[in-house]
Design a protein around this motif. Structure first.
Motif, PDB file in Angstrom:
ATOM      1  N   MET A 193      29.638  16.109  51.520  1.00  0.00           N
ATOM      2  CA  MET A 193      28.237  16.512  51.631  1.00  0.00           C
ATOM      3  C   MET A 193      27.983  17.672  50.669  1.00  0.00           C
ATOM      4  O   MET A 193      28.869  18.076  49.902  1.00  0.00           O
TER       5      MET A 193
ATOM      6  N   GLN B  35      26.377  21.828  56.385  1.00  0.00           N
ATOM      7  CA  GLN B  35      25.854  20.543  56.850  1.00  0.00           C
ATOM      8  C   GLN B  35      26.780  19.882  57.882  1.00  0.00           C
ATOM      9  O   GLN B  35      26.384  18.904  58.518  1.00  0.00           O
TER      10      GLN B  35
ATOM     11  N   GLY C  82      27.744  21.236  60.706  1.00  0.00           N
ATOM     12  CA  GLY C  82      27.244  21.562  62.036  1.00  0.00           C
ATOM     13  C   GLY C  82      28.363  22.042  62.939  1.00  0.00           C
ATOM     14  O   GLY C  82      29.523  22.138  62.533  1.00  0.00           O
TER      15      GLY C  82
ATOM     16  N   SER D 173      27.229  20.929  51.338  1.00  0.00           N
ATOM     17  CA  SER D 173      27.798  22.232  51.674  1.00  0.00           C
ATOM     18  C   SER D 173      28.451  22.181  53.048  1.00  0.00           C
ATOM     19  O   SER D 173      28.194  21.269  53.844  1.00  0.00           O
TER      20      SER D 173
ATOM     21  N   LYS E 156      16.110  18.443  51.303  1.00  0.00           N
ATOM     22  CA  LYS E 156      16.773  19.370  52.226  1.00  0.00           C
ATOM     23  C   LYS E 156      17.642  18.627  53.241  1.00  0.00           C
ATOM     24  O   LYS E 156      18.698  19.103  53.659  1.00  0.00           O
ATOM     25  N   LYS E 157      17.186  17.426  53.646  1.00  0.00           N
ATOM     26  CA  LYS E 157      17.916  16.646  54.647  1.00  0.00           C
ATOM     27  C   LYS E 157      19.068  15.850  54.047  1.00  0.00           C
ATOM     28  O   LYS E 157      19.994  15.449  54.743  1.00  0.00           O
TER      29      LYS E 157
ATOM     30  N   VAL F 125      22.373  14.430  52.378  1.00  0.00           N
ATOM     31  CA  VAL F 125      23.772  14.856  52.344  1.00  0.00           C
ATOM     32  C   VAL F 125      24.584  14.039  51.340  1.00  0.00           C
ATOM     33  O   VAL F 125      25.670  14.440  50.939  1.00  0.00           O
TER      34      VAL F 125
ATOM     35  N   ASN G 104      28.412  28.464  54.683  1.00  0.00           N
ATOM     36  CA  ASN G 104      27.593  27.449  54.004  1.00  0.00           C
ATOM     37  C   ASN G 104      27.875  27.371  52.504  1.00  0.00           C
ATOM     38  O   ASN G 104      26.963  27.317  51.677  1.00  0.00           O
TER      39      ASN G 104
ATOM     40  N   ILE H 207      30.695  13.867  57.702  1.00  0.00           N
ATOM     41  CA  ILE H 207      30.791  15.039  58.579  1.00  0.00           C
ATOM     42  C   ILE H 207      32.245  15.259  58.982  1.00  0.00           C
ATOM     43  O   ILE H 207      32.771  16.385  58.938  1.00  0.00           O
TER      44      ILE H 207
ATOM     45  N   THR I 287      20.752  10.790  54.785  1.00  0.00           N
ATOM     46  CA  THR I 287      20.548  12.058  55.493  1.00  0.00           C
ATOM     47  C   THR I 287      21.616  12.228  56.562  1.00  0.00           C
ATOM     48  O   THR I 287      22.370  11.300  56.869  1.00  0.00           O
ATOM     49  N   ARG I 288      21.649  13.405  57.150  1.00  0.00           N
ATOM     50  CA  ARG I 288      22.705  13.730  58.106  1.00  0.00           C
ATOM     51  C   ARG I 288      22.650  12.862  59.356  1.00  0.00           C
ATOM     52  O   ARG I 288      23.662  12.647  60.029  1.00  0.00           O
TER      53      ARG I 288
END
Length: 665
Positions: A188, A193, A195, A190, A36-37, A39, A133, A73, A63-64
């Motif tokens: 990433m 992610q 933010g 989606s 889940k975390k 990316v 998303n 990002i 991860t993010r």
């Protein structure tokens, strides 16, 4: 038996997976929470999409919160910005949109250029897209398909980009929902992610592909971070930096100016030159007893720069000159047609000074220092106040020593550099060793020896500081003639500035045939150590102005005290106060104008005068003064004699204070 790939994880463990397993599936196999975390993945250090099949080698699940995710990002935010623009203004063409330092941008072709007022609308639409998303998905298209699709959409710039991609490279298309763009990736999983910690910063004009012969596009700059707190901190630093801009403060404090007739050179005003000379005097005192201050010519024949190698390595950054007579009479055989160069650095001149007269090993190390004005060509677009100029002064020095003395000299230089920075309030310092670049001179054996010594010195620097000084390595960033230490300091708002350097050079003494006589009466080539502390004195002053936001320490302020009177009855006393302050060495001006005292205080506060002494009739009678400090609303009353002692103490430079303290001991 089906084919498999072996993956090595950061903890050293090795697992086998079926061929074709994706990065997302690997993350899932470790834990659902990690999946889940996640990316992206890093395969042998290279970031890849989670949807990519893994290949044998080292794998990391990114991860993010991983620092490497920040680029993703920002990259994804750029794509979302482009989608938002096309949703809001159909028909706008999307061109290129890379990640840059501290953010990203995208260039757009639009009939009417964007304005700053458009940015909030785009941000709002970006938030909508992020909340949808939608997954990022990748397809590989043929050139013909990509050309046809983009041409049908009226995206002529994309067609041009498709044609420019080398034939041996895949042509990747990334979708986010229904919107797509040509892109190398990775992305990433989606849009969600990304933010919400992003902000669009400004709009600007930009020529397509940077060519002024091409159409003008509109560039929108933005930034993005993993967390809102990081974005807020970045925006705070930007706001502080704008308030502290040395060009703005230079005008307010009447320090210097620039003008078109002298691009990249400083017109110093009285107060600014006084500050420049204060810095120079301080540096001179720090060199007393250990360095000889010399002065090499400003202009030298091209042949000398050919010998040094600068003409070959650095020519495009140098200014070449002839006599006016030679320019006016190019065919006159009698005219001196020699080409000269304004020196871009002091080192060749210092080698000539070292070579003048025979040197014995007993005289080494020979330390030569110069506050030499140098000139280097910088593109007009790169010029930036005092920070990037074409003519500047180096606090330059060169140490000629034996190879055995090299480590001790580097440590001695290190101690001096750190002490100078501490005197100006800089305590967070990073020292990095830059090692051999791909293009260099000198044998590998010389480089091996130099780097080995400097690596040992780097360890000693960190150990002697008790870990206070951070160290690191910059592979391949050394000068073409030798490895170097780079000193980076952190200012009051967290920005980093690379200033001091220590560079070891076996090359230049060899090129010029410099030598000393050793204990066996043999000629031996010395090691040459280049060192600078401020680097460019102009740039260092710019850094100081911004670091202190113009609120300079009293010892360094160009104007230290203004004596202002409340009424004309106190003018004579004001003159007496000013004279006594000047007698102890302070820089003082008076303000006896027929203006209200609050007006005077505000005016001198704008010009960043550290101390304003207010005198009225009562102070004249009692032989007292009221002291107002810059940035404080309070005023302190004290006897004149006491005030003079306090201010004289504060105005004493830190190096002088140390000497006085040592004498008392």
């Amino acid at each position: 038996m089906s084919a498999s790939v072996a993956l090595t994880f950061p903890d050293g463990s090795i697992r086998e997976y079926a061929a074709g397993t994706t990065g997302a599936e690997v993350a899932e196999s470790i834990s659902k929470s990690l999946a889940k975390k996640a990316v992206a993945i890093a395969l042998d250090g290279t970031l890849r999409d989670l949807s990519d099949p893994v290949v044998e080698g080292k794998i990391e699940i990114v991860t993010r919160t991983d620092p490497r995710a920040l680029e993703l990002i920002r990259h994804d935010a750029a794509h979302v910005m482009a989608e938002a623009v096309q949703e809001l203004w159909p028909g706008t063409q999307v061109t290129i949109g890379p990640v840059i330092e501290n953010g990203f941008y995208y260039d757009f072709a639009k009939d009417e250029p964007f304005t700053p007022e458009d940015l909030p609308k785009i941000e709002k639409k970006m938030k909508e897209i992020i909340q949808r998303n939608k997954p990022f998905t990748k397809e590989v298209w043929s050139r013909d398909k990509a050309r046809d699709v983009f041409a049908s959409k009226g995206e002529k710039y994309k067609v041009e980009l498709v044609d420019a991609i080398p034939a041996d490279q895949d042509l990747k298309i990334y979708y986010q929902g229904d919107w797509f763009d040509l892109c190398r990736g990775p992305h990433m999983a989606s849009t969600g992610q990304i933010g919400m910690a992003f902000k669009l910063m400004k709009v600007a004009g930009a020529y397509w592909r940077g060519d002024s012969n091409n159409p003008m596009l509109t560039r929108i700059y933005g930034t993005a971070f993993a967390e809102q707190e990081q974005l807020d901190n970045y925006l705070h630093i930007l706001a502080e930096a704008e308030k502290r801009d040395h060009r703005k403060l230079g005008r307010e404090m009447d320090l210097f100016h620039f003008q078109e007739e002298g691009p990249g050179v400083v017109f110093w005003h009285g107060k600014g030159w006084r500050m420049f000379q204060t810095l120079t005097s301080y540096m001179r005192r720090r060199l007393e007893g250990t360095y000889q201050e010399v002065n090499a010519p400003q202009i030298l024949d091209k042949s000398l720069w050919e010998t040094s190698g600068h003409w070959g390595w650095y020519q495009e950054n140098m200014f070449a000159v002839k006599s006016a007579h030679a320019f006016m009479n190019p065919d006159d055989a009698e005219a001196d047609q020699k080409v000269f160069a304004l020196k871009p650095m002091n080192c060749p001149g210092h080698v000539q000074i070292f070579k003048h007269g025979l040197k014995s090993y007993r005289e080494l190390p020979v330390r030569l220092a110069e506050f030499g004005t140098v000139h280097r060509y910088e593109a007009s677009g790169a010029l930036h106040g005092l920070m990037r100029v074409r003519g500047f002064t180096q606090d330059d020095a060169h140490v000629f020593c034996t190879e055995e003395q090299m480590a001790a000299e580097c440590l001695r230089i290190n101690d001096l550099i750190l002490s100078v920075y501490e005197d100006f309030g800089f305590n967070e310092i990073v020292v990095k060793l830059s090692t051999r670049p791909e293009k260099r001179v000198g044998s590998d054996d010389l480089w091996d020896r130099a780097e080995s010594v400097m690596m040992d010195v780097l360890k000693q620097i960190e150990e002697q500081s008790g870990g206070r000084i951070k160290t690191g390595i910059l592979p391949g960033e050394g000068a073409f003639y030798g490895p170097k230490f780079e000193y980076t300091l952190r200012d009051a708002i967290g920005r980093e500035w690379q200033c001091g350097t220590t560079q070891v050079d076996f090359n230049l003494p060899e090129r010029f045939g410099a030598f000393y006589i050793d204990q066996n009466s043999e000629k031996v080539q010395p090691v040459m150590i280049h060192r600078a502390i401020c680097g460019s004195m102009e740039r260092f002053l710019g850094i100081l102005i911004e670091n202190f936001a113009g609120h300079m320490p009293l010892w360094f302020a160009p104007l230290q005290v203004v004596v202002a009177t409340i009424t004309s009855d106190a003018d004579d006393y004001g003159r007496e106060v000013a004279e006594q302050l000047r007698d102890v060495g302070l820089q003082v001006e008076t303000d006896f104008r027929n203006e209200k005292i609050n007006y005077k205080v505000r005016e001198h506060s704008v010009t960043k005068v550290p101390v304003i002494i207010v005198c009225g009739k009562r102070e004249a009678e009692e032989k007292t003064v009221n002291i107002r400090r810059l940035g404080s609303q309070e005023q302190v009353s004290m006897p004149l004699v006491e005030a003079i002692a306090v201010l004289a103490g504060e105005a004493t430079p830190p190096d002088v204070k140390r000497k006085l303290a040592n004498r008392k001991v």
